[in-house]
Design an enzyme around this catalytic site. Structure first.
Site, mmCIF file in Angstrom:
data_model
loop_
_atom_site.group_PDB
_atom_site.id
_atom_site.type_symbol
_atom_site.label_atom_id
_atom_site.label_comp_id
_atom_site.label_asym_id
_atom_site.label_seq_id
_atom_site.Cartn_x
_atom_site.Cartn_y
_atom_site.Cartn_z
ATOM 1 N N ASP A 128 37.381 23.373 18.308
ATOM 2 C CA ASP A 128 36.328 24.254 18.821
ATOM 3 C C ASP A 128 36.536 25.684 18.319
ATOM 4 O OD1 ASP A 128 33.966 24.635 20.254
ATOM 5 O OD2 ASP A 128 35.014 25.242 22.083
ATOM 6 N N LEU A 129 36.945 25.789 17.068
ATOM 7 C CA LEU A 129 37.201 27.097 16.469
ATOM 8 C C LEU A 129 35.889 27.650 15.920
ATOM 9 C CD1 LEU A 129 39.428 29.158 15.783
ATOM 10 C CD2 LEU A 129 39.583 28.075 13.540
#
Length: 322
Positions: free
Chosen positions: A212-213
C-alpha cells in the site's frame, strides 16, 4: 474522562470505521462500530502503558482503519500513538516496521499487538507526496521501493496464494453475465491469465513488499531529510506488486492530464526507473491488482463501485503494451 473522548473522534474515522465488518479469519475480530466504542479506553491504556501525554498542540489524525494521536514521550520528545482496528492486513504491521528498523519506513518505538497499539516516531504529517510534480513524487516512491526491499520473513503472507485467489475469482467473474456489462470480460480474462502465470513462478514469494505504498502513505522525516513510508500492508512477494497504488492514487491529477494513458505510463516508468524495476512486469501486476480491486468493490457492495470500476478499467487499458 478519557484523554480522547468519543465526542472528539474525527468524523472521517467514524464514517469509515462504521463500514468495517467483523473478520472471520481469527476469533475476537470485531466490527468497526464495536471498535469505536472501545477506542477511548484503548487510547487511555496505551498512554498509561508507555507513560505518554497527548500533545494538545497537534490535531488528531486518522486513516480508514486507525486513529493517530500526537503524543509526548516521558523525556519530552514527540511521537505518535496509532490505534488500529483489528483486521488481517494490520496483523503484521509491527513486524514489518521492526524488520525495516526505520530504513525507508517510520520508526517503530513500541508495540502492543493485542490492542492494536503502536508507538511511532513523529514524522511531518503535513508533508507527503500528494502534492508536487509527477516526476518528483513518482521517483520518490520508486526510491522507497528500493530502500524497503529485503528478503521476505517467514511471517509474511505469500503473494502466490493471493494470486491463486485472484485467478479463480476473475475466472468466475468472466462467466458472470450480470457483470459483463459493467466490466469488460476480456480484461477479466487477461487478469486471470496473468495471475495464473505469476502464481506459478518459482521464487515469487522471496521479498518483503509494502503493498500500500502510495503518495499519501509517505511522510517527510526532517532529520536527516528524507521520505519514509507509513501504514505498511505486507506480503512475501515481488516489489513489482507495489507499483499499482501509485497509479490509482492522485486520481484527480490523472484525470486533469491532457492524455490519461501517457500520464499513467509516465508514472509507472518513473517509479520503475527509480526503483530498478521492469516496467513490463509492473504493468502485468498492476492489471491483476486493478481487476481485483474492482471485483472486491462489487462483492462488498461499495457505494463507489461504479467509480472504482471506471478507474480500474481506465488504468488497465493504460497498462496495455503498444
Amino acid at each position: 474522562m478519557s484523554a480522547v473522548p468519543a465526542g472528539e473522534l474525527p468524523h472521517g474515522l467514524l464514517t469509515a470505521a462504521r463500514q468495517h465488518r467483523a473478520g472471520t479469519d481469527l476469533p475476537g475480530r470485531v466490527d468497526g462500530e464495536t471498535w469505536l466504542r472501545a477506542l477511548p479506553r484503548l487510547v487511555d491504556e496505551a498512554l498509561d502503558r508507555w507513560s505518554l501525554r497527548v500533545d494538545r498542540g497537534e490535531p488528531l489524525r486518522h486513516g480508514l482503519t486507525a486513529l493517530v494521536v500526537p503524543v509526548t514521550r516521558p523525556r519530552g520528545d514527540p511521537g505518535v500513538l496509532k490505534i488500529g482496528w483489528p483486521h488481517e492486513e494490520s496483523d503484521t504491521e509491527h513486524l514489518a516496521l521492526r524488520a525495516w528498523h526505520g530504513r525507508g519506513a517510520v520508526q517503530l518505538l513500541a508495540a502492543d499487538p493485542p490492542s492494536g497499539a503502536l508507538l511511532l516516531e513523529r514524522l511531518d504529517a503535513g508533508r507527503d507526496l500528494t502534492i508536487g510534480s509527477v516526476q518528483g513524487t513518482s521517483e520518490a516512491l520508486g526510491g522507497l521501493l528500493s530502500r524497503l526491499d529485503r528478503p521476505a520473513p517467514p511471517w509474511a503472507p505469500p503473494l502466490s496464494g493471493q494470486l491463486v485467489r485472484i485467478r479463480d475469482q476473475a475466472q468466475r467473474a468472466a462467466t458472470d453475465a450480470a457483470l459483463a456489462h459493467r466490466f469488460p470480460r476480456r480484461l477479466l480474462q487477461q487478469a486471470a491469465s496473468l495471475a495464473a502465470d505469476l502464481a506459478g513462478e518459482e521464487g515469487l514469494d522471496a521479498r518483503l513488499v509494502h503493498t500500500d505504498l502510495h503518495q499519501a502513505n509517505v511522510l517527510w522525516r526532517a532529520q536527516p531529510g528524507e521520505w519514509a513510508a507509513i501504514d505498511p500492508k505486507t506480503v512475501a512477494g515481488d516489489p513489482h506488486w507495489a507499483v499499482a497504488p501509485a497509479m490509482w492514487n492522485r486520481w484527480d491529477d490523472a484525470l486533469a492530464a491532457a492524455d490519461l494513458r501517457s500520464h499513467l505510463t509516465s508514472r509507472l516508468e518513473l517509479v520503475c526507473g527509480a526503483g530498478g524495476l521492469d516496467p513490463d512486469r509492473a504493468r502485468a501486476m498492476t492489471i491483476v491488482r486493478l481487476a481485483d480491486n474492482a471485483l472486491w468493490s462489487v462483492r462488498h457492495g461499495r457505494d463507489d463501485v461504479a467509480d472504482e470500476i471506471t478507474r480500474s478499467v481506465a488504468i488497465i487499458k493504460a497498462m496495455q503494451r503498444g
